[in-house]
Design a protein around this motif. Sequence first.
Motif, mmCIF file in Angstrom:
data_model
loop_
_atom_site.group_PDB
_atom_site.id
_atom_site.type_symbol
_atom_site.label_atom_id
_atom_site.label_comp_id
_atom_site.label_asym_id
_atom_site.label_seq_id
_atom_site.Cartn_x
_atom_site.Cartn_y
_atom_site.Cartn_z
ATOM 1 N N ALA A 143 45.291 43.234 44.397
ATOM 2 C CA ALA A 143 45.320 42.691 43.041
ATOM 3 C C ALA A 143 43.904 42.424 42.548
ATOM 4 O O ALA A 143 43.563 42.692 41.379
ATOM 5 N N LEU A 144 43.051 41.929 43.426
ATOM 6 C CA LEU A 144 41.663 41.673 43.063
ATOM 7 C C LEU A 144 40.938 42.980 42.762
ATOM 8 O O LEU A 144 40.212 43.076 41.767
ATOM 9 N N VAL A 145 41.136 44.006 43.582
ATOM 10 C CA VAL A 145 40.503 45.320 43.361
ATOM 11 C C VAL A 145 41.019 45.913 42.047
ATOM 12 O O VAL A 145 40.237 46.442 41.246
ATOM 13 N N ALA A 146 42.316 45.836 41.789
ATOM 14 C CA ALA A 146 42.884 46.366 40.547
ATOM 15 C C ALA A 146 42.304 45.610 39.345
ATOM 16 O O ALA A 146 41.978 46.216 38.319
ATOM 17 N N GLY A 147 42.155 44.311 39.450
ATOM 18 C CA GLY A 147 41.582 43.516 38.360
ATOM 19 C C GLY A 147 40.135 43.901 38.093
ATOM 20 O O GLY A 147 39.705 44.001 36.931
ATOM 21 N N VAL A 148 39.364 44.115 39.145
ATOM 22 C CA VAL A 148 37.958 44.521 38.988
ATOM 23 C C VAL A 148 37.893 45.901 38.340
ATOM 24 O O VAL A 148 37.059 46.135 37.449
ATOM 25 N N ILE A 149 38.754 46.814 38.726
ATOM 26 C CA ILE A 149 38.763 48.171 38.153
ATOM 27 C C ILE A 149 39.105 48.105 36.668
ATOM 28 O O ILE A 149 38.447 48.730 35.841
ATOM 29 N N VAL A 150 40.118 47.340 36.291
ATOM 30 C CA VAL A 150 40.499 47.193 34.882
ATOM 31 C C VAL A 150 39.351 46.563 34.096
ATOM 32 O O VAL A 150 39.009 47.006 32.991
ATOM 33 N N PHE A 151 38.707 45.549 34.661
ATOM 34 C CA PHE A 151 37.580 44.896 34.010
ATOM 35 C C PHE A 151 36.434 45.885 33.783
ATOM 36 O O PHE A 151 35.832 45.933 32.703
ATOM 37 N N MET A 152 36.132 46.698 34.779
ATOM 38 C CA MET A 152 35.053 47.690 34.663
ATOM 39 C C MET A 152 35.399 48.751 33.612
ATOM 40 O O MET A 152 34.522 49.191 32.861
#
Length: 139
Positions: free
Chosen positions: A8-17
């Motif tokens: 979930a953290l990796v997915a959130g960082v990807i969406v943010f980027m």
Amino acid sequence: MSKKQVMALVAGVIVFMLLIGAGTAYFFLKDRGSKAEEPPTLYNYAIKDYFVTNVKDSNKLFKASIVLVLNQEGMDAEMEANLPVIRDKILFILRALTADDLTNPDIQDKLRDKIPTALNQAMGIDNIVSVYFGDFVMQ
């Protein structure tokens, strides 16, 4: 941290980027499609006769040729009809100039503001935006 939390953290960082990249691309590319604002088209009306007048508080004469700069096409007939008013207003302004005024390096710029303002007011228009000087001589 559990595996789900890491994902979930990796997915959130990807969406943010992705959002940051899209915002940056929009910021840099938004003006490419729009046309640059073109300067307004200006038209010239050359006053055929020279202006010759006495220099205030002097024995000298001043001679100038003037071209009116207009922001509307097809105003030649109106300019011709108002030529006595135009000449009177310009001569009135030029007659008030002293020898010191005429030798001031900024005098033409000052007249480029003063003459159109006076002419527009006298003629009840707002189409004269500047003037050009062909001759500007004190003898």
